[in-house]
Design a protein around this motif. Sequence first.
Motif, PDB file in Angstrom:
ATOM      1  N   TYR A 244       0.789  -1.237   0.000  1.00  0.00           N
ATOM      2  CA  TYR A 244       0.000   0.000   0.000  1.00  0.00           C
ATOM      3  C   TYR A 244       0.819   1.285   0.000  1.00  0.00           C
ATOM      4  N   ALA A 245       1.991   1.296   0.629  1.00  0.00           N
ATOM      5  CA  ALA A 245       2.758   2.541   0.750  1.00  0.00           C
ATOM      6  C   ALA A 245       3.077   3.130  -0.621  1.00  0.00           C
ATOM      7  N   ASP A 246       3.607   2.302  -1.514  1.00  0.00           N
ATOM      8  CA  ASP A 246       3.905   2.762  -2.873  1.00  0.00           C
ATOM      9  C   ASP A 246       2.660   2.745  -3.753  1.00  0.00           C
ATOM     10  N   GLY A 247       1.747   1.840  -3.460  1.00  0.00           N
ATOM     11  CA  GLY A 247       0.518   1.742  -4.234  1.00  0.00           C
ATOM     12  C   GLY A 247      -0.319   3.004  -4.138  1.00  0.00           C
ATOM     13  N   ALA A 248      -0.383   3.584  -2.946  1.00  0.00           N
ATOM     14  CA  ALA A 248      -1.163   4.810  -2.750  1.00  0.00           C
ATOM     15  C   ALA A 248      -0.604   5.948  -3.601  1.00  0.00           C
ATOM     16  N   VAL A 265      -6.106  -3.262  -6.632  1.00  0.00           N
ATOM     17  CA  VAL A 265      -4.866  -3.554  -5.899  1.00  0.00           C
ATOM     18  C   VAL A 265      -4.991  -4.907  -5.218  1.00  0.00           C
ATOM     19  N   GLY A 266      -3.851  -5.573  -5.042  1.00  0.00           N
ATOM     20  CA  GLY A 266      -3.821  -6.875  -4.387  1.00  0.00           C
ATOM     21  C   GLY A 266      -3.910  -6.760  -2.876  1.00  0.00           C
ATOM     22  N   ASP A 267      -3.902  -7.904  -2.202  1.00  0.00           N
ATOM     23  CA  ASP A 267      -4.126  -7.922  -0.762  1.00  0.00           C
ATOM     24  C   ASP A 267      -3.000  -7.269   0.034  1.00  0.00           C
ATOM     25  N   GLY A 268      -1.833  -7.081  -0.582  1.00  0.00           N
ATOM     26  CA  GLY A 268      -0.749  -6.383   0.104  1.00  0.00           C
ATOM     27  C   GLY A 268      -1.062  -4.911   0.335  1.00  0.00           C
ATOM     28  N   SER A 269      -2.125  -4.437  -0.300  1.00  0.00           N
ATOM     29  CA  SER A 269      -2.550  -3.042  -0.132  1.00  0.00           C
ATOM     30  C   SER A 269      -3.874  -2.928   0.621  1.00  0.00           C
ATOM     31  N   SER A 270      -4.318  -4.023   1.200  1.00  0.00           N
ATOM     32  CA  SER A 270      -5.628  -4.029   1.873  1.00  0.00           C
ATOM     33  C   SER A 270      -5.526  -3.508   3.301  1.00  0.00           C
ATOM     34  N   ASP A 271      -5.112  -2.276   3.416  1.00  0.00           N
ATOM     35  CA  ASP A 271      -4.956  -1.638   4.725  1.00  0.00           C
ATOM     36  C   ASP A 271      -5.608  -0.263   4.678  1.00  0.00           C
ATOM     37  N   GLY A 279      -5.892   9.392  -0.381  1.00  0.00           N
ATOM     38  CA  GLY A 279      -6.818  10.519  -0.311  1.00  0.00           C
ATOM     39  C   GLY A 279      -7.968  10.381  -1.292  1.00  0.00           C
ATOM     40  N   ALA A 280      -8.409  11.504  -1.821  1.00  0.00           N
ATOM     41  CA  ALA A 280      -9.554  11.519  -2.735  1.00  0.00           C
ATOM     42  C   ALA A 280      -9.297  10.685  -3.990  1.00  0.00           C
ATOM     43  N   ALA A 281      -8.024  10.567  -4.376  1.00  0.00           N
ATOM     44  CA  ALA A 281      -7.687   9.801  -5.578  1.00  0.00           C
ATOM     45  C   ALA A 281      -8.013   8.322  -5.432  1.00  0.00           C
ATOM     46  N   GLY A 282      -8.093   7.859  -4.190  1.00  0.00           N
ATOM     47  CA  GLY A 282      -8.352   6.446  -3.945  1.00  0.00           C
ATOM     48  C   GLY A 282      -9.797   6.028  -4.123  1.00  0.00           C
ATOM     49  N   GLU A 283     -10.703   7.004  -4.205  1.00  0.00           N
ATOM     50  CA  GLU A 283     -12.122   6.689  -4.351  1.00  0.00           C
ATOM     51  C   GLU A 283     -12.364   5.792  -5.564  1.00  0.00           C
ATOM     52  N   GLY A 284     -13.099   4.723  -5.333  1.00  0.00           N
ATOM     53  CA  GLY A 284     -13.437   3.815  -6.422  1.00  0.00           C
ATOM     54  C   GLY A 284     -12.459   2.668  -6.607  1.00  0.00           C
ATOM     55  N   THR A 285     -11.304   2.735  -5.954  1.00  0.00           N
ATOM     56  CA  THR A 285     -10.303   1.668  -6.094  1.00  0.00           C
ATOM     57  C   THR A 285     -10.835   0.355  -5.529  1.00  0.00           C
ATOM     58  N   TYR A 286     -10.610  -0.728  -6.273  1.00  0.00           N
ATOM     59  CA  TYR A 286     -11.018  -2.064  -5.818  1.00  0.00           C
ATOM     60  C   TYR A 286      -9.837  -2.740  -5.119  1.00  0.00           C
ATOM     61  N   VAL A 287     -10.134  -3.479  -4.059  1.00  0.00           N
ATOM     62  CA  VAL A 287      -9.097  -4.117  -3.258  1.00  0.00           C
ATOM     63  C   VAL A 287      -9.399  -5.602  -3.089  1.00  0.00           C
ATOM     64  N   LEU A 288      -8.473  -6.446  -3.516  1.00  0.00           N
ATOM     65  CA  LEU A 288      -8.577  -7.876  -3.226  1.00  0.00           C
ATOM     66  C   LEU A 288      -8.060  -8.055  -1.807  1.00  0.00           C
ATOM     67  N   SER A 289      -8.879  -8.613  -0.951  1.00  0.00           N
ATOM     68  CA  SER A 289      -8.572  -8.582   0.476  1.00  0.00           C
ATOM     69  C   SER A 289      -8.731  -9.946   1.141  1.00  0.00           C
ATOM     70  N   PRO A 290      -7.927 -10.193   2.170  1.00  0.00           N
ATOM     71  CA  PRO A 290      -8.186 -11.359   3.014  1.00  0.00           C
ATOM     72  C   PRO A 290      -9.473 -11.085   3.793  1.00  0.00           C
TER      73      PRO A 290
END
Length: 386
Positions: A244-248, A265-271, A279-290
């Motif tokens: 997530y750190a670089d993904g964001a 984004v994959g589960d490594g970004s599910s935080d 921030g606002a740019a993340g709206e709508g992003t899909y997350v594969l999550s545990p």
Amino acid sequence: MSKKFLSVLAVTLLSFTVIVSGCGTQSSASSSGSSDQSTASSGDIKIGVPLPMTGSEATYGKDMENAIKMAVAEVNAKGGINGKTLGTVTGDDACDPQQATAAANKLVSEGVVAIVGGYCSGAVVPTLTIYNEKNIPYIVEAANSSKITDENPGNTFQINGTAVHQTQKAVELFKKLGAKNVAIVEQGDAYSSDLAKQTEAAWKAAGNTVVSHDVTTKGEQDFSSLVTSLKSKNTDLVFWTAYYADGALLIKQLRQGGYKGAIVVGDGSSDPKLIQMAGAAGEGTYVLSPPVAEFLPTAKQFADAYKAKYGQTPGAYAPLAYDGINLLADAMKRAGNTDGKAIIKALIETKDFQGLAGKVTFAPNKTLQESNFIVLQIKNGQFVLQ
């Protein structure tokens, strides 16, 4: 003058000794890697807990450690294992292969009878044989690279869905979103590379197009050239397979650069930090999550207890971390002792063990028989189950 000189010399030597002693301590800590980062709790039966307690993924590590300690306390409160209590020894692997190896050797030297934990695949893989050589069972709670499965020496059990499971979920989602031209971005580590390659192969096998497969550097700050390239290829979905750190940051720059397509984004970004950082740019992003506690009816009591104890909601891998200890306790009770081979046999024979994250039955390769991945989407600044 002579006495004054001797006094000054004595003070100088004392100061030098203090400085050298301090440097020696720092050097020892640095060279021993995770050894000096270890923390332990008392108990008759020692359980090793390798997790990133420092570094960019430390938030996940601490969250998982908290859940593990909660489970241990509950097991002990119910009488422990055949009258004996559990204790944990945490080794900081920092999600680094070299430090993970040092941590593994340290845990073995501590006399642990089993291992639970494992967040970063790249830190898990080089430790597999270290534990196997001592017949120490390893319940991997988060790491899910197929390299763990492929290189499993026989003692390792994965209770998070694997890259194979996640790839299946990714392809289902891409199709649902009507994607045609998919771009995949990874960071070259064991986890993100494995997920990226498997997803590319599965997407192409389904008759679809991967317009690009890019590898970025961890900590990279400027994705402008990548954004320009992706836009020029008429990309309608970008799949980020790393953390997530670089993904964001990539998400922010994609949106700032005018990219309008879907982002997954994959589960490594599910935080939740992904939401904060994007921030606002993340709206709508899909997350594969545990399986996250918030979306598990079976985990409400756990989530409430976790928040009461630690002052925060449990993270993405807390339920799996909690389940790992309870699964181990169940296997130990069925084994009737703490012999490694007996525990491994009991784990292999596990059938429909009910955890917070779902039922656990192992396939012949010691991965979950069924996937436990879910799909979330960021809406109004929070994760929403899809």
